[in-house]
Design a protein around this motif. Sequence first.
Motif, PDB file in Angstrom:
ATOM      1  N   ASN A  22       0.824  -1.210   0.000  1.00  0.00           N
ATOM      2  CA  ASN A  22       0.000   0.000   0.000  1.00  0.00           C
ATOM      3  C   ASN A  22       0.856   1.257   0.000  1.00  0.00           C
ATOM      4  N   GLU A  23       1.965   1.218   0.741  1.00  0.00           N
ATOM      5  CA  GLU A  23       2.879   2.367   0.742  1.00  0.00           C
ATOM      6  C   GLU A  23       3.449   2.613  -0.649  1.00  0.00           C
ATOM      7  N   VAL A  24       3.892   1.550  -1.290  1.00  0.00           N
ATOM      8  CA  VAL A  24       4.477   1.682  -2.629  1.00  0.00           C
ATOM      9  C   VAL A  24       3.425   2.128  -3.638  1.00  0.00           C
ATOM     10  N   ILE A  25       2.226   1.588  -3.536  1.00  0.00           N
ATOM     11  CA  ILE A  25       1.143   1.997  -4.446  1.00  0.00           C
ATOM     12  C   ILE A  25       0.842   3.480  -4.244  1.00  0.00           C
ATOM     13  N   GLY A  26       0.868   3.947  -2.999  1.00  0.00           N
ATOM     14  CA  GLY A  26       0.675   5.377  -2.728  1.00  0.00           C
ATOM     15  C   GLY A  26       1.754   6.222  -3.392  1.00  0.00           C
ATOM     16  N   LEU A  27       2.989   5.750  -3.333  1.00  0.00           N
ATOM     17  CA  LEU A  27       4.092   6.461  -3.995  1.00  0.00           C
ATOM     18  C   LEU A  27       3.907   6.454  -5.516  1.00  0.00           C
ATOM     19  N   MET A  28       3.487   5.297  -6.045  1.00  0.00           N
ATOM     20  CA  MET A  28       3.250   5.209  -7.482  1.00  0.00           C
ATOM     21  C   MET A  28       2.140   6.170  -7.901  1.00  0.00           C
ATOM     22  N   GLN A  29       1.083   6.215  -7.091  1.00  0.00           N
ATOM     23  CA  GLN A  29      -0.052   7.092  -7.392  1.00  0.00           C
ATOM     24  C   GLN A  29       0.407   8.551  -7.428  1.00  0.00           C
ATOM     25  N   ALA A  30       1.253   8.936  -6.499  1.00  0.00           N
ATOM     26  CA  ALA A  30       1.766  10.308  -6.465  1.00  0.00           C
ATOM     27  C   ALA A  30       2.607  10.604  -7.710  1.00  0.00           C
ATOM     28  N   GLU A  31       3.396   9.639  -8.145  1.00  0.00           N
ATOM     29  CA  GLU A  31       4.218   9.834  -9.346  1.00  0.00           C
ATOM     30  C   GLU A  31       3.341   9.950 -10.590  1.00  0.00           C
ATOM     31  N   PHE A  32       2.316   9.090 -10.694  1.00  0.00           N
ATOM     32  CA  PHE A  32       1.393   9.186 -11.823  1.00  0.00           C
ATOM     33  C   PHE A  32       0.708  10.547 -11.829  1.00  0.00           C
ATOM     34  N   ALA A  33       0.279  11.010 -10.644  1.00  0.00           N
ATOM     35  CA  ALA A  33      -0.437  12.290 -10.543  1.00  0.00           C
ATOM     36  C   ALA A  33       0.412  13.435 -11.087  1.00  0.00           C
ATOM     37  N   LYS A  34       1.709  13.364 -10.876  1.00  0.00           N
ATOM     38  CA  LYS A  34       2.605  14.405 -11.390  1.00  0.00           C
ATOM     39  C   LYS A  34       2.641  14.410 -12.913  1.00  0.00           C
TER      40      LYS A  34
END
Length: 167
Positions: A74-86
Amino acid sequence: MRLPTLLFALAFAFATPALAQTPKPVDPAALTQAKAFLEKSGSTALSQQMVNGILMAQKASLERANPGKTAEINEVIGLMQAEFAKEIPAMIDAMAAVYAQHFTKDELSEVTAFYDSAVGRKMVKEMPQIVSETMTVAQTFGQKIAVEVMSKLKPEFDKRKLKTSKS
């Protein structure tokens, strides 16, 4: 490589060369109108829906590969989501440029006007569900067709001494 991971890798493999190409010059007014069209048509929201689908598939793949590591995943998915959002704004800009290359400002204004109509607003409202349902239909047919094609072409694989999976 599991299917979601493969799809994820393929999406980026094909996207990277496209993003690296020098874009053709576009009329700034058409570009502005194309961005308005993408927003009103729900394309921006659909882009986020696609990202969420990619992340859900990636999460499922990670969970299969890493049982019992839900918190870390979940932590990594959150980081991935933040990168996609950028990256989504740049993707929207690139998509708008494509529309601006194919349509004039006035043509894009006409298309955008459709999305201001009652049926246009209904289309935007219904599109996420329609996309979800049609993706399910496409996946079901795609899997069925892939199995049938692989079965039908098995003699061709055998003739060429090609394996269809790791064994």
